[in-house]
Design an enzyme around this catalytic site. Structure first.
Site, PDB file in Angstrom:
ATOM      1  N   HIS A 175       0.822  -1.217   0.000  1.00  0.00           N
ATOM      2  CA  HIS A 175       0.000   0.000   0.000  1.00  0.00           C
ATOM      3  C   HIS A 175       0.862   1.276   0.000  1.00  0.00           C
ATOM      4  O   HIS A 175       1.944   1.312   0.582  1.00  0.00           O
ATOM      5  CB  HIS A 175      -0.862  -0.032   1.256  1.00  0.00           C
ATOM      6  CG  HIS A 175      -1.981   0.945   1.269  1.00  0.00           C
ATOM      7  ND1 HIS A 175      -1.884   2.185   1.846  1.00  0.00           N
ATOM      8  CD2 HIS A 175      -3.246   0.863   0.773  1.00  0.00           C
ATOM      9  CE1 HIS A 175      -3.035   2.823   1.727  1.00  0.00           C
ATOM     10  NE2 HIS A 175      -3.883   2.033   1.074  1.00  0.00           N
ATOM     11  N   LYS A 223     -11.706  -0.491   8.358  1.00  0.00           N
ATOM     12  CA  LYS A 223     -12.256  -1.407   7.349  1.00  0.00           C
ATOM     13  C   LYS A 223     -13.253  -2.373   7.989  1.00  0.00           C
ATOM     14  O   LYS A 223     -14.373  -1.972   8.256  1.00  0.00           O
ATOM     15  CB  LYS A 223     -11.123  -2.054   6.576  1.00  0.00           C
ATOM     16  CG  LYS A 223     -10.556  -0.990   5.621  1.00  0.00           C
ATOM     17  CD  LYS A 223      -9.207  -1.190   5.086  1.00  0.00           C
ATOM     18  CE  LYS A 223      -8.848   0.056   4.257  1.00  0.00           C
ATOM     19  NZ  LYS A 223      -7.432   0.221   4.069  1.00  0.00           N
ATOM     20  N   HIS A 240      -6.583  -5.329   5.731  1.00  0.00           N
ATOM     21  CA  HIS A 240      -7.699  -6.056   5.102  1.00  0.00           C
ATOM     22  C   HIS A 240      -7.947  -7.429   5.704  1.00  0.00           C
ATOM     23  O   HIS A 240      -8.834  -8.143   5.253  1.00  0.00           O
ATOM     24  CB  HIS A 240      -7.461  -6.170   3.592  1.00  0.00           C
ATOM     25  CG  HIS A 240      -7.483  -4.837   2.931  1.00  0.00           C
ATOM     26  ND1 HIS A 240      -8.642  -4.234   2.502  1.00  0.00           N
ATOM     27  CD2 HIS A 240      -6.490  -3.954   2.682  1.00  0.00           C
ATOM     28  CE1 HIS A 240      -8.358  -3.039   2.012  1.00  0.00           C
ATOM     29  NE2 HIS A 240      -7.055  -2.840   2.098  1.00  0.00           N
ATOM     30  N   ASP A 275       1.055  -5.319   7.603  1.00  0.00           N
ATOM     31  CA  ASP A 275      -0.103  -4.427   7.633  1.00  0.00           C
ATOM     32  C   ASP A 275      -1.340  -5.296   7.415  1.00  0.00           C
ATOM     33  O   ASP A 275      -1.527  -5.878   6.348  1.00  0.00           O
ATOM     34  CB  ASP A 275       0.051  -3.362   6.546  1.00  0.00           C
ATOM     35  CG  ASP A 275      -1.081  -2.326   6.592  1.00  0.00           C
ATOM     36  OD1 ASP A 275      -2.151  -2.638   7.149  1.00  0.00           O
ATOM     37  OD2 ASP A 275      -0.884  -1.225   6.055  1.00  0.00           O
TER      38      ASP A 275
HETATM   39  C1  LIG Z   1      -6.587   1.364   3.878  1.00  0.00           C
HETATM   40  C2  LIG Z   1      -5.210   0.964   4.171  1.00  0.00           C
HETATM   41  C3  LIG Z   1      -4.416   1.698   5.051  1.00  0.00           C
HETATM   42  C4  LIG Z   1      -4.846   3.009   5.614  1.00  0.00           C
HETATM   43  O1  LIG Z   1      -5.687   2.851   6.697  1.00  0.00           O
HETATM   44  P1  LIG Z   1      -6.578   4.106   7.143  1.00  0.00           P
HETATM   45  O2  LIG Z   1      -7.015   3.764   8.518  1.00  0.00           O
HETATM   46  O3  LIG Z   1      -7.677   4.224   6.154  1.00  0.00           O
HETATM   47  O4  LIG Z   1      -5.673   5.318   7.117  1.00  0.00           O
HETATM   48  C5  LIG Z   1      -3.173   1.204   5.376  1.00  0.00           C
HETATM   49  N1  LIG Z   1      -2.703   0.068   4.824  1.00  0.00           N
HETATM   50  C6  LIG Z   1      -3.429  -0.642   3.956  1.00  0.00           C
HETATM   51  C7  LIG Z   1      -2.858  -1.892   3.391  1.00  0.00           C
HETATM   52  C8  LIG Z   1      -4.692  -0.217   3.589  1.00  0.00           C
HETATM   53  O5  LIG Z   1      -5.392  -0.902   2.708  1.00  0.00           O
END
Ligand SMILES: *Cc1c(COP(=O)(O)O)cnc(C)c1O
Length: 376
Positions: A127, A223, A203, A200
């Site tokens: 990302h 999310k 998702h 991270d």
């Molecule tokens: C959406 C996303 C983020 C950002 O998260 P937010 O809380 O919307 O700032 C970080 N890493 C990944 C992989 C994402 O898909």
């Protein structure tokens, strides 16, 4: 945990202590213009509530107010502790730290740990906020082909020894691909080459539970949790280091207490109703089977179309049937891999999925190149 990782953290913590720059988070609640810490009521001159609006809303019994300042200054509402304790439990780590968002968590954590003499190696499909974090850190960086463990090993063996520390970055579930990272294999390489792993889970959290050996586990509450805010989970030393070195935590206002309460409620719903995660994966399996796509790994189903024009045409065709699906084009994804990204929810009904399948099947007849599975 790797020795080099804990000694790096201890070194940073010692530096902060020695220079009298040690910071700790202190639970603080507010009553009008007063702040309460450890049961003592102080007249506060710490908040940036210049117009007194937050104080007024609070005096009217509202929770919907801003924190007024950084968590380190006066914004550390006790609900933070509840959320962080719960996150650490859910992730099986010692400790957890909330950030303003997942983006903040990434751009705060990477530069707090890595600097110019260091190397960061990341999955090519990572990302954008990880890339921003890497750039801010000033470390050298390389990318390995998506989920390609052999390529990662090539890079580690060619470059690792010329740098002080090395951090490997990947996602647990890739946002534009719906694929899962081979975490155990990546972690084994990290151990072999004395590199640290950060994942991270933006998702994955709430939907897919994988064993995760990473030193640094980051994610978002925006999310599957349906709220807002980011987090990092890991050892106590990691969390203390971030409190002392992560700029978005130090220099940005804490989350409003209303949101902290919403996160607690949402995390409760997530664990009390595990059928939600089952249901969204059932939808994903049904959709993939109907479109003859490979078994899905997550609720994200990408339909790789290839060129931008056809992808946009496919998006409009679906929109005409009342279905909103995002068209994802370069630079978000690699050139020539424009796609429709279908993101499913437990809130969709079986009928909704039937409707989507029907529309996609009709469209496939008119767009012959549709529905190649993603593989590069
Ligand atoms: C959406 C996303 C983020 C950002 O998260 P937010 O809380 O919307 O700032 C970080 N890493 C990944 C992989 C994402 O898909």
């Amino acid at each position: 945990m790797s020795d080099s990782f804990s000694s790096m953290l201890q070194h940073k913590l010692m530096q902060a202590r020695q220079s009298s720059q040690w910071r700790t988070l202190q639970d603080t609640t507010h009553e009008g213009v007063y702040a309460i810490q450890d049961g003592v009521r102080y007249l506060s001159f710490c908040s940036n509530d210049y117009l007194g609006i937050a104080a007024t809303i609070r005096s009217q019994g509202g929770l919907a107010t801003g924190a007024g300042a950084s968590r380190l200054v006066s914004g550390n509402h006790p609900l933070y502790r509840q959320v962080e304790t719960r996150l650490a439990q859910l992730k099986h780590t010692d400790s957890a730290l909330l950030f303003g968002s997942g983006y903040f968590a990434n751009i705060g954590t990477i530069p707090a740990l890595m600097g110019k003499p260091d190397l960061i190696i990341m999955d090519k499909a990572s990302h954008a906020c990880m890339i921003d974090g890497v750039r801010l850190s000033g470390a050298a960086w390389k990318r390995f082909a998506h989920n390609d463990v052999a390529h990662l090993e090539q890079l580690l063996s060619a470059y690792r020894h010329t740098f002080r520390h090395c951090l490997v970055l990947t996602e647990t579930v890739f946002s534009m691909h719906g694929t899962l990272a081979p975490l155990e294999d990546i972690y084994a390489l990290c151990e072999r080459y004395d590199a640290w792993l950060m994942t991270d889970d933006a998702h994955g959290f709430g939907v897919l539970t994988q064993d995760n050996p990473a030193h640094i586990q980051l994610g978002t509450l925006s999310k599957a949790i349906g709220c807002y805010g980011g987090y990092v989970c890991g050892s106590n030393d990691l969390i203390d280091t971030l409190v002392n070195y992560a700029s978005p935590l130090i220099f940005s206002t804490g989350l409003p207490e209303m949101l902290l309460q919403a996160i607690i409620d949402a995390l409760h719903l997530m664990t009390a109703e595990p059928q939600r995660a089952d249901r969204v994966m059932q939808h994903a399996r049904r959709l993939s089977a109907a479109l003859r796509l490979p078994e899905p790994e997550s609720p994200i189903i990408p339909l790789i179309i290839g060129d931008n024009e056809t992808t946009l045409a496919a998006q409009s065709a679906l929109k005409q049937q009342g279905l909103l699906v995002s068209a994802i084009r370069p630079p978000t994804v690699a050139p020539g891999t424009a796609r429709l990204r279908i993101s499913l929810s437990a809130a969709h009904t079986d009928d909704h999925i039937t409707q989507l399948i029907k529309a996609l099947q009709d469209m496939t007849e008119s767009l012959s190149c549709l529905c190649k599975p993603f593989n590069s």
